[in-house]
Design an enzyme around this catalytic site. Sequence first.
Site, PDB file in Angstrom:
ATOM      1  N   ASP A 267      43.890  40.680  37.819  1.00  0.00           N
ATOM      2  CA  ASP A 267      44.074  40.082  38.147  1.00  0.00           C
ATOM      3  C   ASP A 267      45.398  40.026  37.641  1.00  0.00           C
ATOM      4  OD1 ASP A 267      45.762  37.827  40.482  1.00  0.00           O
ATOM      5  OD2 ASP A 267      43.412  37.779  41.114  1.00  0.00           O
ATOM      6  N   HIS A 290      47.635  42.459  37.742  1.00  0.00           N
ATOM      7  CA  HIS A 290      49.217  41.867  37.895  1.00  0.00           C
ATOM      8  C   HIS A 290      51.210  41.312  37.577  1.00  0.00           C
ATOM      9  CE1 HIS A 290      45.786  41.341  41.686  1.00  0.00           C
ATOM     10  NE2 HIS A 290      45.587  42.924  40.591  1.00  0.00           N
TER      11      HIS A 290
END
Length: 444
Positions: A267, A290
């Site tokens: 993430d 991310h």
Amino acid sequence: MGSKTILYVIYLLCLSAWVEVALAIVPVFNVINYGGKADGRTDISQQSVVLDSIQQQLYGANKNVSVSLKQNDGVSYVYTEKSCNCVEFMNQALTNAWKDACGSKVGSTVLIPKGTYFMGPVLLVGPCRTASIEFRIEGTVVAPMDFAALKTNGWITLRNIYGLTISGGGTFDGRGQKAWAQNDCSQNPNCEQFPANLRFDFLNHTLVKDITSLNSKNFHMTIFKCNGMIIQNLKIKAPGDSPNTDGIHIGNSEFIAITQSVIGTGDDCISIGPGSRNITITHVFCGPGHGISIGSLGKYQNEEDVVGITVSNCILSGTSNGIRIKTFPSSRPGLASDLTFENINVSNVFNPVIVDQEYCPHLHCNQQAPSLVQLKNVKFKNITGISSSNVVVNIVGSRAVPCQLEIGDINLSYNGKDGSATSICSNAKVVLSGRQNPPTCARS
Ligand SMILES: *[C@@H]1O[C@H](CO)[C@@H](O)[C@H](O)[C@H]1NC(C)=O
Ligand SMILES: *[C@@H]1O[C@H](CO)[C@@H](O)[C@H](O)[C@H]1NC(C)=O
Ligand SMILES: *[C@@H]1O[C@H](CO)[C@@H](O)[C@H](O)[C@H]1NC(C)=O
Ligand SMILES: *[C@@H]1O[C@H](CO)[C@@H](O)[C@H](O)[C@H]1NC(C)=O
Ligand SMILES: *[C@@H]1O[C@H](CO)[C@@H](O)[C@H](O)[C@H]1NC(C)=O
Ligand SMILES: *[C@@H]1O[C@H](CO)[C@@H](O)[C@H](O)[C@H]1NC(C)=O
């Protein structure tokens, strides 16, 4: 007094000063002296089997359990709650060592020496009597695989402490594999929250350096209501497909600096939430993951503003986003201002620069109404490298409060099959400076 006497007096003064310094040597509270045990007999994977089955019982109704397992030396050992070098011992050892160190009059150190230790969730709290306390981890602590019965949002929580240093070169291994498999947050808005490896709550004047966080079940580190923290030389690692394993999340905190760290997760490498002020991120390598994000903002009522964030000299490699700002549609009013991103190098990044004011993960929001979070004085400068999509700068502002950006010196290339590199903008007031390759906001 003769000059010899004077010299002698000076000598004595120096000596007594030296003795004082020597006496003030930082007392060390070693978990081994509190019953903490490293496991030298077995390797982690074998011990884990034992641990997990004992663990399940320990935190369940039946505490009377024994497990027999053949170990490396060919001998079968019977483990019980008492004989297992396990969680309960280490938790007690660490919390007791912490209590003594925290109650020390002078600066003190809690030490987890080299070795592998199995440890359940612990809460280390202040305020401490000493104004400087070091949590020195030289070994590896390993989390139980199964937290189901524990209902805790943090594996290791440090709370309400002034002058904490975490250091020592050691590792926090959250063993998140099972939790990731159970994580259904992408479908279920009320999903179970797994614990973060490290929670920093209400800390002032903190230094975190030279540690590794591995495979957290959820976020690796969360920083909440902290004031003044330097984070330096960290390694954070989880697979690129592990859900919600954000590297470092900051919220409601100010004067936080993150530097010289390598973060690869499933993430956001770093996410900066509401109430973050004066945050500096430099020399961070991010990937996989991310990217580095501000947000999500505007989800809750009474969110505090985000002001004064600088991200510079960072490398993002193989991430889905580079630099991202995300706010929810139909949001509460809010403000994010004085955000600067400069000297950013991307390679193989899908969205190198992305502002998304219609951020709506898993479509759990009303997308009809605009975001009311105002983005103001946002600068993207000297962003270079290679994109893995052709939309290299993508700005989706708010219909209600268009974002105000300054974009300068962009050189982002794309070599794939989807045409040439381009930049798309909507609902944005953009001031351009320097060179733009491709032209910024060429499309809308
Ligand atoms: C625990 O188990 C042992 C046998 O494994 C048994 O002898 C003992 O009575 C049990 N104790 C309790 C409290 O159930
Ligand atoms: C941290 O600083 C805040 C704000 O100055 C203060 O209210 C709080 O008591 C401090 N906490 C500690 C543990 O020093
Ligand atoms: C905190 O950030 C704000 C906004 O960028 C800035 O004006 C202020 O000078 C910063 N404070 C310090 C002490 O750096
Ligand atoms: C632009 O950023 C790169 C790092 O990505 C850096 O090496 C370079 O010096 C920067 N250029 C300027 C003019 O600051
Ligand atoms: C960007 O980073 C890569 C390594 O990931 C490096 O080879 C390249 O020289 C860097 N480019 C700039 C402009 O700093
Ligand atoms: C842009 O980057 C490419 C490499 O990706 C490089 O060859 C070119 O010189 C750069 N242009 C400018 C203006 O810096």
